[in-house]
Motif scaffolding. Structure first.
Motif, short mmCIF file in Angstrom:
data_model
loop_
_atom_site.label_atom_id
_atom_site.label_comp_id
_atom_site.label_asym_id
_atom_site.label_seq_id
_atom_site.Cartn_x
_atom_site.Cartn_y
_atom_site.Cartn_z
N LYS A 176 40.58 25.50 44.94
CA LYS A 176 40.68 26.43 46.05
C LYS A 176 40.25 27.81 45.56
O LYS A 176 40.57 28.20 44.44
CB LYS A 176 42.14 26.47 46.52
N ARG A 177 39.54 28.52 46.40
CA ARG A 177 39.17 29.88 46.02
C ARG A 177 40.22 30.87 46.50
O ARG A 177 40.70 30.78 47.63
CB ARG A 177 37.81 30.26 46.62
N TYR A 178 40.56 31.80 45.62
CA TYR A 178 41.50 32.86 45.98
C TYR A 178 40.76 34.19 45.89
O TYR A 178 40.04 34.44 44.93
CB TYR A 178 42.70 32.87 45.02
N LYS A 179 40.99 35.03 46.89
CA LYS A 179 40.34 36.35 46.88
C LYS A 179 41.14 37.34 46.05
O LYS A 179 40.61 38.34 45.59
CB LYS A 179 40.18 36.87 48.31
N ARG A 180 42.46 37.09 45.95
CA ARG A 180 43.31 37.95 45.14
C ARG A 180 44.07 37.10 44.13
O ARG A 180 44.57 36.03 44.46
CB ARG A 180 44.32 38.69 46.01
N TYR A 181 44.20 37.61 42.90
CA TYR A 181 44.89 36.82 41.88
C TYR A 181 46.36 36.61 42.21
O TYR A 181 46.97 35.63 41.82
CB TYR A 181 44.74 37.50 40.49
N THR A 182 46.94 37.55 42.98
CA THR A 182 48.37 37.42 43.32
C THR A 182 48.61 36.17 44.16
O THR A 182 49.63 35.49 43.99
CB THR A 182 48.85 38.67 44.08
N ASP A 183 47.66 35.86 45.04
CA ASP A 183 47.81 34.64 45.85
C ASP A 183 47.73 33.41 44.96
O ASP A 183 48.43 32.42 45.16
CB ASP A 183 46.72 34.58 46.93
N LEU A 184 46.82 33.47 43.99
CA LEU A 184 46.67 32.34 43.06
C LEU A 184 47.98 32.14 42.28
O LEU A 184 48.43 31.01 42.08
CB LEU A 184 45.50 32.62 42.12
N LEU A 185 48.59 33.25 41.88
CA LEU A 185 49.83 33.14 41.09
C LEU A 185 50.99 32.59 41.92
O LEU A 185 51.93 32.02 41.38
CB LEU A 185 50.22 34.51 40.50
N GLU A 186 50.90 32.76 43.24
CA GLU A 186 51.96 32.23 44.11
C GLU A 186 51.82 30.75 44.36
O GLU A 186 52.78 30.09 44.78
CB GLU A 186 51.94 32.97 45.46
N TRP A 301 34.34 45.45 45.43
CA TRP A 301 34.35 46.60 44.50
C TRP A 301 35.68 47.34 44.53
O TRP A 301 36.17 47.80 43.51
CB TRP A 301 33.19 47.53 44.85
N GLU A 302 36.24 47.42 45.72
CA GLU A 302 37.49 48.16 45.85
C GLU A 302 38.58 47.53 44.98
O GLU A 302 39.32 48.23 44.29
CB GLU A 302 37.91 48.15 47.33
N GLN A 303 38.64 46.21 45.02
CA GLN A 303 39.64 45.52 44.21
C GLN A 303 39.32 45.66 42.72
O GLN A 303 40.22 45.83 41.90
CB GLN A 303 39.72 44.04 44.60
N PHE A 304 38.04 45.61 42.38
CA PHE A 304 37.62 45.75 40.99
C PHE A 304 38.12 47.07 40.41
O PHE A 304 38.58 47.14 39.27
CB PHE A 304 36.08 45.68 40.92
N GLU A 305 38.06 48.12 41.24
CA GLU A 305 38.43 49.47 40.80
C GLU A 305 39.93 49.74 40.89
O GLU A 305 40.39 50.79 40.41
CB GLU A 305 37.69 50.49 41.68
N GLU A 306 40.65 48.80 41.48
CA GLU A 306 42.07 49.02 41.76
C GLU A 306 42.88 49.59 40.59
O GLU A 306 43.60 50.58 40.76
CB GLU A 306 42.69 47.70 42.24
N PRO A 307 42.78 49.03 39.38
CA PRO A 307 43.62 49.57 38.30
C PRO A 307 43.11 50.89 37.74
O PRO A 307 43.79 51.49 36.91
CB PRO A 307 43.54 48.48 37.21
#
Lengths: 536, 168
Positions: A176-186, A301-307
């Protein structure tokens, strides 16, 4: 020459009579035995030579404490302890290195296999595919993939469901593809994650994964900053997960042998260790290809720059060549010094240095990057009476090795290993005088399986192979060290225990690299406060 | 070779010095083969893998294929070691010399085509001399050929006993 001339040029006929045509029995027997004395000469000289060689060898071996025929080292295992249950993996990041990790775990994209089939057909020497197909099945599945670039995420999904697998393993229906790693971790169906993102994401994902109880295999450098290293250390310890840092050199046979040589004290007191990085290609300097389909529409890009503290507008250069900016990594420090440091730490158990001084500059790749391309760092271990020197350039390919300098001998550890006695050694003085030990020749040599690596094609790959980061040999069989490193992690997940590059080693790696980075950026000598666990 | 029409029949006759020169050549080649074999036998770490992997030239693929197959490599290593020893012993003793010489020539051809000193090939292990097409394998091969054409083992060698009834 004409026949005429030939006749004329014949020398005078021999004067001695030919042996009589009729054989005398005694003469036949004598003739038959006449060449036998040569055997006496042969076997006597063989005996003398062999006894001398053996005596010399035994004297050296007993001097070194390597006597008898025992092998100098016990090598890590090559197969899983137990196949155990299927471990369901989430892949976070699916760029260059992350895809390599998937391949090492047994999941290759169909295009890669097709390319390798073509390469093998064209060049029978190319054994990449064969080596890969011979890998054991690790009994894992990729069930989730997360990448911020759609093309790479799709590539991950295709690799996860590829039917063609090593070790006779079966294919899986798909991930399954996840757009955010947090969803994958859940996700409940994921047991463990492999983190192959840029460095600025490592700590956040590892901390969250540890909180979610997922085991972590994280690429080096463990973190981008000192604070992040502390957070990861605390989270992994609290989360009781199996953490493996991606220093696959831990599986390298020559490094294991080197550790045994140090243990046997063959080098005498080691006061200086020199380790190096030399690369001389754009790829080696992280000027990676920009994917032709990449655009703002298919990169988050927005997520890439998040941290990142300071946000910058969308940049393909920054997305694909992130190693060139401090916003995302730490340049040579976290990228290549980290491997070199970990190799030395593996062999010498150095831990975090007391002082670090670093210098360098961007001398060759004036392409807008802010990390240096020439970088030197000096690590002081006053309690060990030892200094480690790291010297790197990305604009010259000379192979400078990794050298451990002791009072009695010098050891060079690459994919192979040599130990050479010192002319002025105290310990070997007598043996050198008696010519039992010759300091102009290696005292101990350990060669990897000749020139068996046939698939090292690019200059960057060649660099990694020479530093023992691509392949090793076990029982004469070529093995991918990353595969062995992942197998080590899975073994600990299934059976308990600590993997080769656990969180303690990872913490040492991260802090050591960050001391070098800080020293370079702040232009001063930095120190480690072991009580406060802080860089000061 | 010699025949009755030769105007100089004595040229082809073995004098004592000619005979011993040929015998010494035979023993020297035998000595070399024998020690090459024994040196490999005494070194537990020896394998032909490095030599075969270095292979360049038309049959490189075949030699690389041997290295890739552990069983084939083991067989090649054993055949090579014991072949060298058997050929060496036979040449020195003058025992089944023609057969030993032929076997030696076959081995030398294999060594040659595995790593031929062709124009444009370089090898990682530097050789102790400079060679262009002709290397020591070629010389030793030709010397064995000469020894087949000028046999000495029935006069100095065990072949004298074996082939006594038939040939004398």
């Amino acid at each position: 020459m004409s026949p005429e001339e030939k006749k004329q040029s014949n020398p005078a006929p021999a004067t001695e009579p030919a042996p009589p045509a009729k054989g005398v029995k005694r003469r036949t027997v004598l003739g038959a035995l006449a060449s036998l004395p040569f055997f006496g000469g042969f076997f006597y000289s063989l005996y003398v030579k062999k006894s001398m060689d053996d005596a010399r060898k035994n004297e050296i071996l007993s001097e070194l404490g390597l006597g008898g025929n025992k092998a100098p080292a016990i090598l890590p295992k090559t197969t899983l302890k137990k196949k155990g249950d299927l471990v369901r993996l989430g892949w976070i990041g699916f760029g260059g290195r992350a895809e390599d990790l998937a391949v090492s775990a047994g999941f290759a994209h169909p295009d890669l296999i097709a390319e390798q089939k073509k390469a093998a057909a064209k060049d029978p020497q190319n054994k990449w595919l064969q080596t890969w197909l011979n890998q054991q099945d690790l009994n894992v599945a990729i069930v989730g993939v997360c990448d911020l670039f759609d093309v790479r995420a799709e590539r991950g999904l295709a690799a996860a469901s590829n039917e063609e697998r090593p070790g006779g393993a079966k294919g899986f229906p798909g991930a399954k593809r996840y757009k955010r790693y947090t969803d994958l971790l859940e996700a409940k169906d994921i047991d463990a994650v492999v983190i192959g993102t840029p460095d600025h994401w490592h700590s956040r994902i590892t901390v969250d994964a540890a909180k979610a109880g997922k085991h972590v295999y994280c690429e080096k450098c463990m973190t981008r900053t000192e604070d992040e290293a502390n957070q990861v250390f605390a989270a992994v310890k609290a989360g009781n997960i199996v953490f493996q840092l991606g220093h696959q050199n831990r599986q390298q046979e020559s490094h294991v042998q080197a550790k045994e040589i140090i243990k046997a004290n063959i080098l005498g007191k080691v006061t200086l260790v020199e380790t190096t990085t030399n690369r001389n290609s754009p790829n080696g300097a992280w000027v990676y290809d920009i994917h032709p389909q990449a655009s703002e529409a298919n990169i988050d890009w927005e997520q890439f720059e998040e941290p990142c503290a300071a946000k910058v507008p969308f940049s393909k250069e920054r997305f694909f060549r992130w190693r060139c900016w401090y916003d995302y990594g730490t340049g040579l420090s976290g990228d290549l010094l980290s491997h070199e440091y970990d190799a030395v730490n593996q062999i010498l158990d150095l831990g975090i240095p007391k002082f670090v001084t670093a210098s360098g500059g961007t001398y060759f790749f004036k392409d807008g990057r802010d990390v240096p391309d020439v970088f030197q760092a000096v690590f002081e271990y006053p309690e060990r009476d030892l200094t480690l020197v790291y010297s790197a350039t990305l604009a010259n390919g000379r192979d400078r090795g990794r050298v451990f300098m002791g009072h009695d001998a010098t050891m060079e550890v690459m994919q192979s290993l040599t130990v050479t006695a010192e002319w002025e050694s105290t310990r070997y003085k007598d043996k050198i005088e008696k010519k039992v030990i010759d300091p102009s020749l290696p005292l101990v040599a350990f060669a990897q399986g000749a020139k068996g690596i046939d698939t090292v094609t690019s200059a960057t790959e060649k660099y990694f192979a020479s530093r023992g980061l691509m392949y090793t040999y076990r029982g004469g069989v070529i093995m991918d060290v990353t595969h062995l490193h992942i197998a080590d992690w899975l073994d600990c997940i299934r059976n308990g225990g600590q993997p080769a590059c656990n969180i303690d080693r990872g913490f040492e790696e991260a802090m050591t690299c960050h001391m070098a980075t800080r020293s370079f950026l702040e232009g001063r000598r930095v120190a480690w406060d072991p009580v406060a666990k802080k860089i000061v | 070779m010699s025949n009755s029409t030769s105007p100089h029949p004595d040229l082809w006759r073995y004098t004592r010095i000619k005979l011993w020169a040929l015998v010494l050549l035979r023993v020297a080649i035998g000595w070399h083969f024998l020690y090459e074999g024994i040196a490999k036998l005494l070194n537990p770490y020896w394998t032909s893998a490095g030599f075969l992997l270095e292979s360049k030239g038309p049959l490189a693929g075949l030699f690389h294929g041997i290295v890739a197959n552990p069983t084939a490599l083991r067989v090649v290593d054993i055949l090579n070691t014991w072949g060298l020893i058997a050929i060496g012993l036979a040449l020195m003793a003058g025992f089944l010399t023609r057969l030993a010489s032929l076997a030696g020539m076959v081995l030398l051809v294999l060594y040659y085509i595995c790593n031929p000193p062709l124009i444009g090939t370089t090898y990682s292990a530097p050789s102790e001399g400079a060679y262009l097409f002709v290397n020591k394998n070629v010389i030793e091969f030709l010397a064995l050929w000469v020894l087949i054409l000028f046999p000495t083992s029935k006069i100095i060698g065990l072949d004298g006993l074996i082939f006594r009834k038939k040939s004398v």
